[in-house]
Design a protein around this motif. Structure first.
Motif: not given
Length: 216
Positions: A16-23, A56-58, A94-95
């Motif tokens: 996986p190269k990328t993750a998406i976050i919503a802190p 899909t991303y983590d 990437n994030v």
């Protein structure tokens, strides 16, 4: 979070190269949870992979689930010490982090439907600004907004393998335009074209970024 399997014949396995976050999801900064899920490739109402999205991303979210006073749960991005979040971000190149902010204190009109594009990854920032422009969404380089530009080394979005990530700050009016019903129970069921245009712009930028990256 997707598991990795290294049990095949190819010399390289997919990483996986990328993750998406919503802190600050849930009731803390409304709409960011739904955006996080959709950009990761899942419909926010059903968690079903959105048809035609491909990758899909983590993802990781911290959500305020109180009936009120969710602002008390706000932990700044530089103080985010959740073990799962740190591990997830430290394992990818990437994030992309989703945040909400009030327009007026940042010197913008109260009704501004604007996204500030920040973070330490200048390539991702450039790609995001271009994709938002193509989608006819008002986007501003956050470089001149010190409190919102997400350029701190300790910001969770920059704690990646590359030491840099993407940080989006979205005004309330723009987030409101993403839902026909802005109540917490109904947001995920009433996403608008603005919502999906925003999601597509982010995913297009991430796809272009990943296409330029190789993992040896």
């Amino acid at each position: 979070r997707h598991g990795l399997f290294d049990d095949g014949l190819p010399e390289k396995c997919g990483i996986p190269k990328t993750a998406i976050i919503a802190p600050h999801g849930g009731g803390i900064e409304f709409g960011t949870s739904e955006l996080c899920l959709a950009i990761a490739g899942y419909h926010p109402a059903t968690l079903v992979v959105t048809p035609g999205t491909g990758v899909t991303y983590d993802y990781w979210m911290f959500e305020g689930l109180r009936a009120d006073n969710n602002s008390e749960l706000h932990v700044t991005s530089t103080n985010c010490d959740d073990g799962v979040a740190l591990s997830l971000c430290a394992g990818v190149l990437n994030v992309l982090a989703l945040h909400g902010f009030d327009a007026a204190p940042a010197g913008l009109p109260d009704d501004a439907q604007t996204v500030l594009v920040g973070g330490r990854n200048e390539t991702l920032k450039r790609l995001l600004l271009r994709e938002f422009e193509t989608a006819d969404l008002d986007a501003i380089d956050a470089v001149d907004h010190d409190a919102l530009n997400g350029d701190e080394v300790t910001n969770i979005t920059n704690r990646t393998l590359l030491g840099m990530g993407g940080h989006l700050e979205i005004t309330g009016p723009l987030r409101k335009a993403m839902f026909d019903d802005d109540s917490r129970p109904q947001r995920k069921h009433t996403t608008t074209k603005v919502f999906w245009d925003f999601v597509a712009a982010c995913r297009n930028a991430l796809a272009r970024l990943e296409a330029e990256q190789e993992i040896l």
